[in-house]
Design a protein around this motif. Structure first.
Motif, short mmCIF file in Angstrom:
data_model
loop_
_atom_site.label_atom_id
_atom_site.label_comp_id
_atom_site.label_asym_id
_atom_site.label_seq_id
_atom_site.Cartn_x
_atom_site.Cartn_y
_atom_site.Cartn_z
N VAL A 89 0.86 -1.18 0.00
CA VAL A 89 0.00 0.00 0.00
C VAL A 89 0.90 1.23 0.00
CG1 VAL A 89 -0.19 -0.11 2.53
CG2 VAL A 89 -1.82 1.24 1.23
N PRO A 90 0.62 2.22 -0.87
CA PRO A 90 1.44 3.43 -0.86
C PRO A 90 1.02 4.35 0.29
CG PRO A 90 -0.22 3.59 -2.58
CD PRO A 90 -0.37 2.23 -1.95
N ILE A 91 1.96 4.75 1.09
CA ILE A 91 1.71 5.70 2.18
C ILE A 91 2.60 6.90 1.91
CG2 ILE A 91 1.75 6.10 4.67
CD1 ILE A 91 1.49 3.06 5.03
N GLY A 92 1.98 8.05 1.65
CA GLY A 92 2.76 9.20 1.20
C GLY A 92 3.43 8.94 -0.13
N GLY A 93 2.83 8.03 -0.92
CA GLY A 93 3.38 7.70 -2.23
C GLY A 93 4.49 6.66 -2.18
N VAL A 94 4.86 6.20 -0.99
CA VAL A 94 5.94 5.21 -0.84
C VAL A 94 5.31 3.85 -0.52
CG1 VAL A 94 7.98 4.55 0.47
CG2 VAL A 94 7.52 6.97 0.00
N GLU A 95 5.65 2.84 -1.31
CA GLU A 95 5.06 1.52 -1.12
C GLU A 95 5.52 0.89 0.19
OE1 GLU A 95 2.76 0.10 -2.86
OE2 GLU A 95 2.70 1.48 -4.58
N PRO A 186 1.58 10.96 -3.05
CA PRO A 186 2.80 11.60 -2.52
C PRO A 186 2.47 12.77 -1.61
CG PRO A 186 3.03 11.14 -4.87
CD PRO A 186 1.59 10.85 -4.52
N ASP A 187 3.36 13.05 -0.67
CA ASP A 187 3.11 14.11 0.31
C ASP A 187 2.85 15.46 -0.36
OD1 ASP A 187 3.36 12.37 2.43
OD2 ASP A 187 5.48 12.80 2.77
#
Length: 239
Positions: A89-95, A186-187
Protein backbone atom coordinates in the motif's frame (compact mmCIF):
# COMPACT_ATOMS: atom_id res chain seq x y z
CA UNK A 1 -39.49 -1.89 -16.87
CA UNK A 2 -37.47 -3.12 -13.88
CA UNK A 3 -33.71 -3.04 -14.32
CA UNK A 4 -31.13 -4.95 -12.30
CA UNK A 5 -28.75 -2.67 -10.48
CA UNK A 6 -25.80 -4.57 -11.88
CA UNK A 7 -24.97 -7.74 -13.73
CA UNK A 8 -22.20 -9.33 -15.78
CA UNK A 9 -22.83 -9.53 -19.51
CA UNK A 10 -20.66 -11.39 -22.05
CA UNK A 11 -19.39 -8.99 -24.72
CA UNK A 12 -17.49 -9.90 -27.86
CA UNK A 13 -14.90 -7.25 -28.65
CA UNK A 14 -13.68 -9.19 -31.69
CA UNK A 15 -15.79 -11.54 -33.85
CA UNK A 16 -12.89 -14.01 -33.94
CA UNK A 17 -12.54 -14.14 -30.14
CA UNK A 18 -14.84 -15.61 -27.50
CA UNK A 19 -17.03 -13.21 -25.45
CA UNK A 20 -15.59 -11.69 -22.28
CA UNK A 21 -17.43 -10.95 -19.02
CA UNK A 22 -18.30 -7.27 -18.67
CA UNK A 23 -19.62 -5.80 -15.39
CA UNK A 24 -22.56 -3.49 -16.13
CA UNK A 25 -24.40 -1.06 -13.86
CA UNK A 26 -27.85 -0.05 -15.12
CA UNK A 27 -29.30 3.40 -14.44
CA UNK A 28 -32.52 5.15 -15.39
CA UNK A 29 -32.73 8.92 -15.69
CA UNK A 30 -35.72 11.17 -16.26
CA UNK A 31 -33.32 13.74 -17.73
CA UNK A 32 -31.72 11.38 -20.25
CA UNK A 33 -32.81 11.83 -23.85
CA UNK A 34 -30.90 8.88 -25.26
CA UNK A 35 -29.07 5.73 -24.18
CA UNK A 36 -25.49 6.44 -23.07
CA UNK A 37 -22.43 4.54 -21.91
CA UNK A 38 -19.63 5.61 -19.61
CA UNK A 39 -16.85 3.84 -17.78
CA UNK A 40 -16.72 4.06 -14.00
CA UNK A 41 -12.97 3.85 -13.25
CA UNK A 42 -13.60 3.28 -9.54
CA UNK A 43 -16.07 0.41 -9.86
CA UNK A 44 -14.34 -1.03 -12.91
CA UNK A 45 -17.64 -1.29 -14.75
CA UNK A 46 -19.56 0.27 -17.61
CA UNK A 47 -22.59 2.35 -16.63
CA UNK A 48 -25.51 2.23 -19.05
CA UNK A 49 -28.03 5.06 -18.62
CA UNK A 50 -31.49 4.71 -20.13
CA UNK A 51 -34.31 7.24 -20.45
CA UNK A 52 -37.31 6.25 -18.34
CA UNK A 53 -39.35 4.71 -21.14
CA UNK A 54 -36.52 3.05 -23.03
CA UNK A 55 -36.30 -0.75 -22.97
CA UNK A 56 -33.22 -2.54 -21.72
CA UNK A 57 -32.68 -4.12 -25.14
CA UNK A 58 -31.62 -0.72 -26.51
CA UNK A 59 -28.90 -0.53 -23.89
CA UNK A 60 -27.76 -4.03 -24.75
CA UNK A 61 -27.65 -3.10 -28.43
CA UNK A 62 -25.46 -0.06 -27.71
CA UNK A 63 -23.20 -2.17 -25.49
CA UNK A 64 -22.66 -4.74 -28.22
CA UNK A 65 -22.15 -2.05 -30.85
CA UNK A 66 -19.34 -0.51 -28.79
CA UNK A 67 -18.06 -3.73 -27.19
CA UNK A 68 -14.51 -3.19 -28.44
CA UNK A 69 -14.29 0.30 -26.95
CA UNK A 70 -15.87 -0.80 -23.66
CA UNK A 71 -13.59 -3.79 -23.12
CA UNK A 72 -10.51 -1.83 -24.16
CA UNK A 73 -11.29 0.92 -21.65
CA UNK A 74 -12.02 -1.56 -18.85
CA UNK A 75 -8.83 -3.45 -19.61
CA UNK A 76 -6.80 -0.25 -19.32
CA UNK A 77 -7.98 0.50 -15.78
CA UNK A 78 -5.65 0.09 -12.85
CA UNK A 79 -6.17 -3.30 -11.18
CA UNK A 80 -7.93 -3.51 -7.86
CA UNK A 81 -5.53 -3.69 -4.93
CA UNK A 82 -6.86 -5.31 -1.79
CA UNK A 83 -5.49 -4.59 1.66
CA UNK A 84 -4.28 -8.11 2.33
CA UNK A 85 -1.12 -9.64 3.82
CA UNK A 86 1.69 -9.68 1.30
CA UNK A 87 0.32 -6.89 -0.87
CA UNK A 88 1.62 -3.34 -0.66
CA UNK A 89 0.00 0.00 0.00
CA UNK A 90 1.44 3.43 -0.86
CA UNK A 91 1.71 5.70 2.18
CA UNK A 92 2.76 9.20 1.20
CA UNK A 93 3.38 7.70 -2.23
CA UNK A 94 5.94 5.21 -0.84
CA UNK A 95 5.06 1.52 -1.12
CA UNK A 96 4.83 -0.39 2.17
CA UNK A 97 4.34 -4.15 2.29
CA UNK A 98 1.45 -5.28 4.49
CA UNK A 99 2.94 -7.73 6.99
CA UNK A 100 0.58 -9.73 9.15
CA UNK A 101 2.09 -10.48 12.55
CA UNK A 102 -0.72 -11.87 14.72
CA UNK A 103 1.44 -12.26 17.82
CA UNK A 104 2.45 -8.58 18.07
CA UNK A 105 0.74 -6.07 20.29
CA UNK A 106 -1.01 -3.02 18.89
CA UNK A 107 -3.31 -2.77 15.90
CA UNK A 108 -1.26 -1.52 12.92
CA UNK A 109 2.00 0.39 12.74
CA UNK A 110 4.91 1.16 10.44
CA UNK A 111 8.15 -0.75 10.89
CA UNK A 112 11.17 -1.07 8.59
CA UNK A 113 9.28 -0.07 5.46
CA UNK A 114 6.34 -2.35 6.20
CA UNK A 115 2.85 -1.83 7.57
CA UNK A 116 2.59 -4.37 10.37
CA UNK A 117 -0.93 -5.53 11.23
CA UNK A 118 -1.67 -7.63 14.32
CA UNK A 119 -4.60 -9.80 15.37
CA UNK A 120 -6.64 -12.26 13.32
CA UNK A 121 -6.17 -12.33 9.55
CA UNK A 122 -9.84 -11.43 9.06
CA UNK A 123 -9.13 -8.06 10.72
CA UNK A 124 -6.32 -7.05 8.37
CA UNK A 125 -8.30 -5.04 5.74
CA UNK A 126 -10.21 -3.07 8.38
CA UNK A 127 -7.11 -2.39 10.47
CA UNK A 128 -5.20 -1.20 7.42
CA UNK A 129 -8.02 1.21 6.54
CA UNK A 130 -8.26 2.42 10.13
CA UNK A 131 -4.51 3.07 10.22
CA UNK A 132 -4.59 4.91 6.89
CA UNK A 133 -7.49 7.11 7.97
CA UNK A 134 -5.78 8.02 11.24
CA UNK A 135 -2.50 8.75 9.46
CA UNK A 136 -4.33 10.79 6.81
CA UNK A 137 -5.99 12.94 9.48
CA UNK A 138 -2.66 13.45 11.23
CA UNK A 139 -0.74 14.42 8.09
CA UNK A 140 -3.51 16.66 6.79
CA UNK A 141 -3.56 18.47 10.13
CA UNK A 142 0.20 18.95 10.01
CA UNK A 143 0.01 20.22 6.42
CA UNK A 144 -2.88 22.58 7.13
CA UNK A 145 -1.25 24.37 10.05
CA UNK A 146 1.43 26.42 8.21
CA UNK A 147 -0.94 27.27 5.35
CA UNK A 148 -3.61 28.50 7.78
CA UNK A 149 -1.08 30.54 9.76
CA UNK A 150 0.32 32.14 6.61
CA UNK A 151 -3.15 33.08 5.38
CA UNK A 152 -4.42 34.20 8.80
CA UNK A 153 -7.32 31.74 8.86
CA UNK A 154 -8.51 28.94 11.14
CA UNK A 155 -10.59 25.97 10.01
CA UNK A 156 -13.52 25.13 12.26
CA UNK A 157 -12.76 21.42 11.94
CA UNK A 158 -11.08 18.92 9.65
CA UNK A 159 -13.05 15.84 8.59
CA UNK A 160 -12.31 12.79 6.50
CA UNK A 161 -14.59 11.32 3.83
CA UNK A 162 -14.37 8.64 1.14
CA UNK A 163 -15.60 10.59 -1.87
CA UNK A 164 -15.22 9.38 -5.45
CA UNK A 165 -14.97 12.71 -7.26
CA UNK A 166 -13.65 15.33 -4.82
CA UNK A 167 -10.37 15.25 -2.95
CA UNK A 168 -11.30 18.11 -0.66
CA UNK A 169 -14.01 20.64 0.14
CA UNK A 170 -14.60 23.72 2.28
CA UNK A 171 -18.05 24.17 3.82
CA UNK A 172 -19.63 27.57 4.58
CA UNK A 173 -19.15 26.89 8.32
CA UNK A 174 -15.38 26.70 7.66
CA UNK A 175 -15.18 22.93 8.06
CA UNK A 176 -12.62 21.35 5.75
CA UNK A 177 -13.22 17.83 4.46
CA UNK A 178 -10.73 15.60 2.66
CA UNK A 179 -10.66 12.16 1.11
CA UNK A 180 -8.71 9.85 3.38
CA UNK A 181 -7.20 8.36 0.21
CA UNK A 182 -4.90 11.38 -0.06
CA UNK A 183 -2.62 9.46 2.32
CA UNK A 184 -1.94 7.11 -0.61
CA UNK A 185 -0.63 9.97 -2.79
CA UNK A 186 2.80 11.60 -2.52
CA UNK A 187 3.11 14.11 0.31
CA UNK A 188 3.40 17.06 -2.09
CA UNK A 189 0.08 16.10 -3.70
CA UNK A 190 -1.63 15.98 -0.30
CA UNK A 191 -0.02 19.33 0.52
CA UNK A 192 -1.49 20.94 -2.59
CA UNK A 193 -5.03 19.72 -1.89
CA UNK A 194 -4.79 20.91 1.72
CA UNK A 195 -3.47 24.34 0.68
CA UNK A 196 -6.26 24.62 -1.91
CA UNK A 197 -8.99 24.06 0.68
CA UNK A 198 -7.34 26.25 3.32
CA UNK A 199 -7.19 29.07 0.76
CA UNK A 200 -10.96 28.81 0.44
CA UNK A 201 -11.18 30.05 4.02
CA UNK A 202 -9.99 33.39 2.61
CA UNK A 203 -11.65 33.22 -0.82
CA UNK A 204 -14.74 31.00 -1.10
CA UNK A 205 -14.50 30.99 -4.90
CA UNK A 206 -12.06 30.25 -7.71
CA UNK A 207 -11.23 33.86 -8.56
CA UNK A 208 -7.82 35.14 -9.62
CA UNK A 209 -7.23 36.20 -6.03
CA UNK A 210 -7.92 32.65 -4.85
CA UNK A 211 -5.48 31.11 -7.33
CA UNK A 212 -2.86 33.67 -6.39
CA UNK A 213 -3.10 32.50 -2.78
CA UNK A 214 -2.80 28.86 -3.84
CA UNK A 215 0.15 29.52 -6.14
CA UNK A 216 1.98 31.38 -3.37
CA UNK A 217 1.56 28.44 -1.02
CA UNK A 218 2.04 25.58 -3.50
CA UNK A 219 4.06 26.37 -6.62
CA UNK A 220 3.75 22.65 -7.43
CA UNK A 221 0.01 23.09 -8.03
CA UNK A 222 -0.02 22.08 -11.71
CA UNK A 223 2.24 19.09 -11.11
CA UNK A 224 -0.08 17.92 -8.30
CA UNK A 225 -3.29 18.31 -10.29
CA UNK A 226 -1.72 16.41 -13.19
CA UNK A 227 -0.68 13.62 -10.82
CA UNK A 228 -4.23 13.31 -9.51
CA UNK A 229 -5.65 13.35 -13.02
CA UNK A 230 -3.40 10.46 -14.03
CA UNK A 231 -3.38 8.39 -10.85
CA UNK A 232 -6.47 9.40 -8.85
CA UNK A 233 -8.68 6.59 -10.17
CA UNK A 234 -6.06 4.02 -9.14
CA UNK A 235 -6.20 5.30 -5.55
CA UNK A 236 -9.97 4.77 -5.59
CA UNK A 237 -9.46 1.11 -6.50
CA UNK A 238 -7.38 0.34 -3.41
CA UNK A 239 -8.83 -1.28 -0.34
Amino acid sequence: MELPDSETIPLRRDPLLPPEPCPVHWRRSARARRVSLRIDPVEGAVIVTLPNRTAKRHGLALLNEHAGWVMQRLGALAPERRFEPGTSVPIGGVEHRIRHDPGRRGSAFLEDGALVVTGDADFVPRRVRDFLRAEALRRIGVAARPHAEALGVTPRAIRLKDTKTRWGSCAPDRTLAFSWRLILAPDWVLDYVVAHEVAHLREMNHSDRFWSLVEARTPHRHKATEWLRRHGAALQRMG
